[in-house]
Design an enzyme around this catalytic site. Structure first.
Site: not given
Length: 379
Positions: A128, A132, A336-337, A339-340, A363, A365-366
């Site tokens: 907890p 990192s 996005q392509i 759409g809704g 594993e 973070t970036s």
């Protein structure tokens, strides 16, 4: 370097696609909605040799290499990120730790059960207050005669409740000492070892994530992996390989989202033509295909170095960092392509969108990957 898939990799791809269409795809949303960990599915994956891909045949595994492993994780993840994540954690972390650092006796005892899918494995490093910052973990193990006694809590553990066996890193020395931690094998059913809170996650909902709690948990002295004080150093090496598997997971999610968006863009009509004919959509698809291709090259480059036994800390971090960020971007563009429709659960891309984000966190973070890469290039 030739990255053309071998005949074996093509066979693995065909096998998983046939299996996935029959046994994963029809149930993906049911598992996701119910947060159901499909335990029986992993026994089936075990029968296909996918739960012990890297385990030698001597111990009941498939005896394959990292390129084949990356191929398998990617193909499973095209169907479901949750299944890919659980398969990766089982193979790379728990099984991988015992395979790399366990004694001959430990390997003979645990690897066949893990490789067959009879047992599911967990791996406990995160706590907890120490994500990192693993060197400051609070879980402790003290020696009492012929036993070790574990006390503490691990969190964000894949299979923290359901795993039959776990590899657990605990403090056996001073706080902040990288040589003050050791790795232990703990079996489910051991008094003092229990599962805790199960996390209610945004994505990867069918991959169980939960606490592991140790309350005066007594384990035999021979359940120590390697030597006392080696646990953290072992973990860093395990994570190098694990990051390649998360890169493969990311690739699969990105590929699944891209393929769904490509099909939809060809079928969806607006202004009497498919939306793929509009530059705004076609350019998104071009970017998606290019970025997936670049992530694939980074991932298989890291896998090849791992397979040859070469140091690949930088390459694994690069692959994990880039592929995970690509997965998020590709999934976002896929929504996005659509759409809704992309915002509804009637179409697959919203799940890819939710699942992808974890790849930039789990594993390492970036941001941690950037630290690792920077350290390597500045040496």
């Amino acid at each position: 370097m030739d990255f053309q898939p071998t005949e074996l990799q093509l066979q693995i791809t065909r096998m998983i696609r046939d299996f996935g269409q029959a046994h994963i795809q029809p149930f993906v949303m049911e598992w996701d909605e119910q947060q159901l960990f499909p335990r029986d599915l992993f026994r089936q994956l075990g029968s296909l040799g996918l739960m012990g891909i890297l385990v030698p045949e001597t111990y009941g595994g498939s005896g394959l290499g990292y390129p084949e492993y990356v191929t398998a994780i990617r193909e499973v993840s095209r169907f479901c990120g949750s299944v890919g994540l659980s398969m990766a954690a089982h193979n790379s972390l728990c099984t991988g730790h015992i395979l790399q650092f366990g004694s001959e006796e430990q390997q003979r005892k645990y690897l066949p059960r893990l490789a067959s899918g009879e047992w599911i494995g967990a791996w406990g490093l995160t706590e907890p207050g120490t994500g990192s910052d693993a060197a400051n973990m609070k879980t402790v193990a003290r020696r009492e005669g012929g036993e070790w006694v574990l006390n503490g809590t691990k969190c964000w553990i894949t299979h923290g409740i359901s795993a039959e066996v776990a590899v657990v890193i605990a403090r056996t020395g001073g706080t902040g000492d990288n040589h003050g931690m050791s790795a232990f094998i703990v079996e489910r059913g051991t008094p003092g070892f229990s599962g805790g809170k199960k996390e209610n996650k945004l994505g990867m909902r069918a991959s169980e994530t939960a606490e592991m709690i140790f309350d005066d948990c007594h384990i035999p002295a021979d359940h120590l992996i390697g030597k006392e004080g080696e646990g953290f150093i072992q973990s860093l090496k395990v994570l190098d390989g694990g990051r390649i598997s998360i890169a493969a997971l990311s690739l699969g999610i990105a590929q699944g989202a891209y393929e769904a968006a490509l099909r939809y863009a060809k079928e969806r009509q607006q202004f009497n033509q498919p939306i793929a004919s509009f530059q705004g959509i076609s350019f998104k698809l071009a970017d998606m295909a290019t970025e997936i291709g670049a992530a694939e090259l980074l991932t298989f480059h890291a896998a090849e170095k791992k397979q040859r036994g070469e140091k690949m800390t930088k390459e694994a971090a690069m692959a994990k960092y880039y592929a995970s960020e690509v997965a998020v971007k590709v999934a976002t563009d896929a929504v996005q392509i659509f759409g809704g429709y992309g915002y509804t659960k009637d179409f697959p891309v919203e799940k890819y969108y939710r699942d992808a984000k974890l790849c930039t966190i789990g594993e390492g973070t970036s941001e941690i990957q950037k630290i690792v890469i920077a350290r390597e290039v500045l040496k």
